[in-house]
Scaffold this motif. Structure first.
Motif, short mmCIF file in Angstrom:
data_model
loop_
_atom_site.label_atom_id
_atom_site.label_comp_id
_atom_site.label_asym_id
_atom_site.label_seq_id
_atom_site.Cartn_x
_atom_site.Cartn_y
_atom_site.Cartn_z
N LEU A 244 -21.61 15.26 1.64
CA LEU A 244 -22.11 15.79 3.20
C LEU A 244 -21.54 15.59 4.24
CD1 LEU A 244 -25.82 14.17 2.74
CD2 LEU A 244 -25.07 16.60 3.00
N PRO A 245 -21.06 16.53 5.12
CA PRO A 245 -20.56 16.33 6.24
C PRO A 245 -21.44 15.84 7.10
CG PRO A 245 -21.35 18.71 6.10
CD PRO A 245 -21.66 17.90 4.62
N LEU A 246 -20.90 14.91 7.92
CA LEU A 246 -21.77 14.01 9.02
C LEU A 246 -21.58 14.54 10.36
CD1 LEU A 246 -21.37 10.22 7.40
CD2 LEU A 246 -23.06 12.13 7.11
N ARG A 247 -20.21 15.06 10.47
CA ARG A 247 -19.82 15.60 11.84
C ARG A 247 -18.66 16.46 11.52
NH1 ARG A 247 -19.10 9.44 14.15
NH2 ARG A 247 -17.26 9.19 13.17
N PRO A 248 -18.05 17.02 12.59
CA PRO A 248 -16.85 17.65 12.51
C PRO A 248 -15.83 16.68 12.35
CG PRO A 248 -17.94 18.79 14.26
CD PRO A 248 -18.87 17.44 13.86
N GLY A 249 -15.09 16.89 11.13
CA GLY A 249 -13.95 16.20 10.68
C GLY A 249 -14.32 14.78 9.91
N THR A 250 -15.55 14.64 9.56
CA THR A 250 -15.74 13.48 8.71
C THR A 250 -16.91 13.77 7.70
OG1 THR A 250 -15.66 11.79 10.72
CG2 THR A 250 -17.11 11.31 9.05
N LEU A 251 -16.64 13.48 6.43
CA LEU A 251 -17.48 13.51 5.14
C LEU A 251 -17.76 12.31 4.59
CD1 LEU A 251 -14.90 16.04 3.41
CD2 LEU A 251 -16.91 17.00 4.71
N GLU A 306 -24.31 14.25 15.84
CA GLU A 306 -23.00 14.13 15.27
C GLU A 306 -23.00 12.42 15.14
OE1 GLU A 306 -19.77 15.93 17.26
OE2 GLU A 306 -20.45 17.72 17.01
N SER A 307 -23.67 11.73 15.70
CA SER A 307 -23.55 10.07 15.80
C SER A 307 -24.82 9.51 15.05
CB SER A 307 -23.06 9.66 17.16
OG SER A 307 -24.30 9.89 18.14
N THR A 308 -25.86 10.35 14.78
CA THR A 308 -26.89 9.69 14.25
C THR A 308 -27.71 10.21 12.84
OG1 THR A 308 -27.71 9.59 16.63
CG2 THR A 308 -29.21 8.94 14.96
N VAL A 309 -27.84 9.24 11.95
CA VAL A 309 -28.08 9.68 10.63
C VAL A 309 -29.29 8.97 10.23
CG1 VAL A 309 -27.14 9.97 8.28
CG2 VAL A 309 -25.52 9.64 10.16
N VAL A 310 -30.23 9.75 9.69
CA VAL A 310 -31.64 9.09 8.95
C VAL A 310 -31.17 8.71 7.66
CG1 VAL A 310 -33.75 9.46 8.23
CG2 VAL A 310 -32.90 10.50 10.21
N LEU A 322 -22.12 2.96 7.33
CA LEU A 322 -22.23 4.03 8.04
C LEU A 322 -21.94 3.35 9.58
CD1 LEU A 322 -24.72 6.27 6.74
CD2 LEU A 322 -22.33 6.70 7.12
N GLU A 323 -22.61 2.20 9.94
CA GLU A 323 -22.71 1.54 11.43
C GLU A 323 -21.08 1.04 11.45
OE1 GLU A 323 -27.20 -0.22 11.67
OE2 GLU A 323 -25.59 -1.50 10.72
N SER A 324 -20.40 0.74 10.42
CA SER A 324 -18.94 0.34 10.55
C SER A 324 -18.09 1.39 10.90
CB SER A 324 -18.44 -0.36 9.36
OG SER A 324 -18.36 0.59 8.41
N HIS A 325 -18.58 2.71 10.75
CA HIS A 325 -17.80 3.78 11.19
C HIS A 325 -18.37 4.28 12.47
CE1 HIS A 325 -16.20 3.77 7.08
NE2 HIS A 325 -15.25 4.19 7.56
N GLY A 326 -19.25 3.68 13.14
CA GLY A 326 -19.50 4.06 14.41
C GLY A 326 -20.91 5.04 14.38
N PHE A 327 -21.62 4.90 13.69
CA PHE A 327 -22.79 5.84 13.42
C PHE A 327 -24.18 5.14 13.91
CE2 PHE A 327 -20.18 8.43 10.62
CZ PHE A 327 -20.74 9.77 10.93
N ASP A 328 -25.08 5.58 14.51
CA ASP A 328 -26.30 5.02 14.88
C ASP A 328 -27.45 5.49 13.68
OD1 ASP A 328 -25.70 4.15 17.31
OD2 ASP A 328 -25.94 5.76 18.29
N VAL A 329 -27.83 4.48 13.06
CA VAL A 329 -28.56 4.78 11.76
C VAL A 329 -30.06 4.50 12.20
CG1 VAL A 329 -29.31 3.69 9.46
CG2 VAL A 329 -26.91 4.10 10.24
#
Length: 371
Positions: A244-251, A306-310, A322-329
């Protein structure tokens, strides 16, 4: 707002969330057994009921997803509920319909166009009828609306090659399949959830002759507008528990082995690997319950931007990763994901995301689609 969705991560504005209402069982016919690879389970049964408690708890969890999306200022659309058993038949077979829960499976949104895809499971043949009121609203706002050719789905429509190689004892041979005048060989049986959108580029999984026929149709239909990149047998069917792509440049990837299937431009993207699932994070089920997915179903997440994931609140390791990679969960509970064959990405169909058109995230190295 007008239909507008080209990728999996741009800021989300509108979405369809599926409904589990009326889900009471699975038809264990050839199409279902082939899709979920359950030929050796409940061999003599023609239907497997689902306990009422599981459905009630799933309904609670889906409503929690709806609430979380609304809290994020996303407009939520819903399909019609399945209010009674949808017993139906064609000229060649009978089935009992299922609710429109995994709404991403049979509808592909490409920019301003809805493409309904041909079902792989007979019970889902008319499932998109429950979505048509929503589709009609977008059509009224200017969206294009296309339906891929609908299959006949006789027993000889399915490519059983891989299933026979894996389980020759339980998968019927050619001499065991009925012959009818409507037999067409391997028909176009192809789910939209075999595709992931990257702006101008689409990666698509093809594991059978049925899938390859669907990819051929899409390639011809989209020629000049989008570039298709075929991954051969990354999964039996859907790929959103593999990549799954989470944002441009990150899978988000299931494991390093997925890389070899991906188009060359994606191999240069940053990678986050799904942590090994903990079986204790899942409910225990009895021998009479039919589980449909692996423990990796929780990587089926939904990006709000690009920074928030359910993410499933029942998957603490993934949340921490995911949080350790800078995403808001945004944690949302989803208990019985293994019984209903889907996660939050499956349960949703994003119809409006911010953006003015398809971006080129692959660059000049992807000017031609690859097979």
């Amino acid at each position: 707002m007008a239909l507008n969705s080209y990728d999996e991560w741009s800021p989300l504005r509108e979405i369809i969330v599926g409904s589990p209402a009326g889900y009471d069982g699975h038809e264990l016919d050839l199409s279902f057994r082939l899709f979920f690879k359950v030929f050796d389970e409940f061999t003599d049964a023609s239907r497997k009921t689902i306990k009422k408690r599981y459905v009630e708890e799933l309904c609670e969890d889906v409503e929690g997803l709806v609430a979380a999306l609304k809290d994020a200022s996303v407009t939520v659309h819903r399909p019609l509920p399945l209010t009674r058993p949808a017993d139906f038949h064609t000229a060649h077979w009978r089935s009992i319909g299922t609710p429109a829960l995994n709404v991403r499976d049979q509808a592909l949104i490409l920019g301003d166009e809805i493409i309904e895809t041909p079902p792989q499971i007979r019970a889902r043949y008319f499932e998109n009828d429950l979505l048509k009121p929503v589709f009609a609203q977008y059509f009224a706002r200017g969206a294009k609306w296309t339906v891929m050719p609908r299959p006949v789905m006789t027993d000889r429509s399915f490519d059983l090659t891989a299933a026979r190689a894996k389980d020759p004892e339980h998968v019927p041979g050619d001499d065991e399949l009925p012959v009818t005048a409507a037999d067409m060989g391997a028909e176009m049986l192809f789910d939209a959830a075999q595709c992931l959108r990257f702006g101008r580029d689409i990666i698509v999984n093809a594991a059978t002759a049925n899938h390859r026929a669907g990819v051929a149709w899409l390639r011809r239909y989209l020629d000049g507008r989008f570039r298709l990149h075929t991954m051969h047998a990354l999964d039996n069917n859907h790929i959103d528990t593999q990549v799954l792509p989470l944002r441009p440049g990150t899978l988000l990837l299931r494991n390093p082995g997925v890389l070899e299937f991906l188009p060359e431009p994606l191999r240069r993207w940053d990678r986050i690997y799904m942590p090994a699932p903990d079986p204790t994070d899942f409910p225990g089920y009895g021998s009479d319950d039919l589980t449909l997915t692996s423990l990796y179903i929780d990587m089926n997440v939904l990006s709000l931007d690009e920074s928030t994931v359910v993410v499933n609140s029942q998957a603490p390791r993934l949340i921490k990763t995911l949080e350790s990679h800078g995403f808001d969960v945004v944690p949302v509970r989803h208990r019985h994901r293994r019984l209903f064959g889907g996660g939050f990405h499956c349960f949703t169909l994003d119809t409006v995301r911010a953006g003015s058109g398809p971006e080129d995230y692959f660059g000049h190295s992807a000017l031609k689609a690859i097979d």
